[in-house]
Write an enzyme that holds these catalytic residues in place. Structure first.
Site, mmCIF file in Angstrom:
data_model
loop_
_atom_site.group_PDB
_atom_site.id
_atom_site.type_symbol
_atom_site.label_atom_id
_atom_site.label_comp_id
_atom_site.label_asym_id
_atom_site.label_seq_id
_atom_site.Cartn_x
_atom_site.Cartn_y
_atom_site.Cartn_z
ATOM 1 N N LYS A 52 8.404 -76.468 -30.894
ATOM 2 C CA LYS A 52 6.954 -76.544 -31.145
ATOM 3 C C LYS A 52 6.688 -76.976 -32.596
ATOM 4 O O LYS A 52 5.838 -77.839 -32.855
ATOM 5 C CB LYS A 52 6.304 -75.175 -30.857
ATOM 6 C CG LYS A 52 6.272 -74.853 -29.369
ATOM 7 C CD LYS A 52 5.945 -73.391 -29.062
ATOM 8 C CE LYS A 52 6.121 -73.110 -27.567
ATOM 9 N NZ LYS A 52 5.924 -71.685 -27.223
ATOM 10 N N GLN A 96 5.135 -65.993 -30.023
ATOM 11 C CA GLN A 96 6.142 -66.332 -29.017
ATOM 12 C C GLN A 96 6.517 -65.092 -28.199
ATOM 13 O O GLN A 96 6.834 -64.041 -28.762
ATOM 14 C CB GLN A 96 7.380 -66.922 -29.712
ATOM 15 C CG GLN A 96 8.451 -67.426 -28.766
ATOM 16 C CD GLN A 96 7.993 -68.608 -27.900
ATOM 17 O OE1 GLN A 96 7.342 -69.529 -28.377
ATOM 18 N NE2 GLN A 96 8.325 -68.568 -26.620
ATOM 19 N N ASP A 119 -2.521 -70.905 -26.803
ATOM 20 C CA ASP A 119 -1.671 -70.658 -25.637
ATOM 21 C C ASP A 119 -2.519 -70.436 -24.387
ATOM 22 O O ASP A 119 -1.995 -70.464 -23.274
ATOM 23 C CB ASP A 119 -0.805 -69.404 -25.863
ATOM 24 C CG ASP A 119 0.620 -69.762 -26.257
ATOM 25 O OD1 ASP A 119 1.073 -70.881 -25.932
ATOM 26 O OD2 ASP A 119 1.283 -68.916 -26.886
#
Ligand code: NAP
Length: 290
Positions: A52, A96, A119
């Site tokens: 990412k 994460q 997200d």
């Protein structure tokens, strides 16, 4: 049979974003800025976060990686999130997953500013998705929708079977596939570990989306001729022939299923890169109007 090249499409989306960022920076606007929090040193999470960050660099976004010890308390983690929420230069935040067991994931997700929820996991984002309102769509299901859109795969009135009902993949994928949109507009069946006779459902499916994390669990006898198969699974399977000691396996028995399909995503190179492309799209969206 055509392979759905998620890697190629992800590269295309990232190059389009790069052009947009270059243009907005030339106009004197700020670069989109993504912050990532990584707790502990899980191998899979390290890999996902570094790709990412690498994508941010490729496109020209600013990125900030905050590494925290496995032993961090929930309170300290929430403080870090609040600092990012309050930082006007940061447009998007990802924490994460998975997190250590002593940390309440729901609390962490709900503490993220919904305007920075790239997200798409915050209840505000989920609610907006269900209501069909603009907002941040969850990265993996939205990546699947982008693949279907790019390859002009007809979904209207089709039978779609989603296997797996997690909050981050299966459930939102079932919602996006059943909305009155294009792509979408399918008749969706959501299967899970308590589903009786899974094969009965999958054999009806024009489109199968599998997200269980069980390697080779979607076999050729479960798939009808001409079906579209989207394999979300990415499981590390021990493999002594690899330098890393493992290889990534999808949920689908690719060798035997692919010949029956009209379209299929490979693992790796299918849904995985599209998850990152969607995250980059969401980060761009979060930065607009600033
Ligand atoms: P998860 O939270 O573990 O959910 C797995 C789902 O599979 C659950 O809903 C479970 O049912 C269902 N399931 C388990 N055994 C089953 C069976 N025998 N038959 C039917 N359904 C069954 O997993 P996840 O987070 O959604 O991830 C799924 C996979 O996708 C993993 O391999 C993960 O690594 C991968 N993934 C890939 C990406 C990407 O970018 N490519 C992104 C996210 C996840 P119950 O609800 O009844 O337990």
């Amino acid at each position: 049979m055509q392979i759905l090249d998620g890697k190629g499409l992800s590269d295309l989306i990232k190059s389009q974003l790069k052009e947009k960022v270059t243009a907005q920076v030339a106009e004197g606007k700020k670069r989109p800025h993504l912050a990532a929090i990584l707790v502990g040193n899980d191998g899979g999470s390290e890999t996902y976060v570094s790709s990412k960050i690498r994508s941010c660099e490729e496109i020209g976004y600013k990125s900030t990686l905050i590494r925290l010890e496995n032993t961090i308390t929930e309170e300290e983690l929430l403080k870090q999130i609040k600092a990012i929420n309050d930082n006007d230069d940061i447009d998007g935040l990802i924490v994460q997953l998975p997190l250590p067991k002593h940390i309440n994931v729901e609390k962490v997700i709900e503490s993220t500013d919904p305007n920075k929820d790239v997200d798409g996991f915050h209840p505000v984002s989920v609610g907006r998705m269900v209501a069909g309102l603009p907002g941040f769509l969850p990265a993996t299901p939205n990546g699947i929708m982008k693949i279907l859109e790019h390859y002009k795969i007809d979904t209207i009135g089709k039978e779609c079977v989603v296997i797996g009902r997690s909050d981050i993949v299966g459930t939102p994928a079932s919602i996006l596939m059943s909305r009155n949109t294009n792509p979408g507009n399918a008749t969706v069946t959501l299967c899970h570990s308590k589903t009786k006779n899974l094969k009965e459902h999958t054999l009806r499916a024009d489109i199968i989306i599998s997200a269980t994390g069980i390697p080779n669990s979607v076999t050729a006898e479960m798939v009808k001729e001409g079906a579209v198969v989207i394999d979300v699974g990415t499981t590390r399977v021990p493999d002594a022939s690899k330098k890393s000691g493992f290889r990534l396996s999808g949920d689908v028995d690719y060798v035997n299923v692919a010949p029956k399909c009209s379209y299929i995503t490979p693992v790796p190179g299918g849904v995985g890169p599209m998850t990152i492309a969607s995250l980059m799209l969401n980060t761009f969206q979060a930065s607009q109007g600033k």
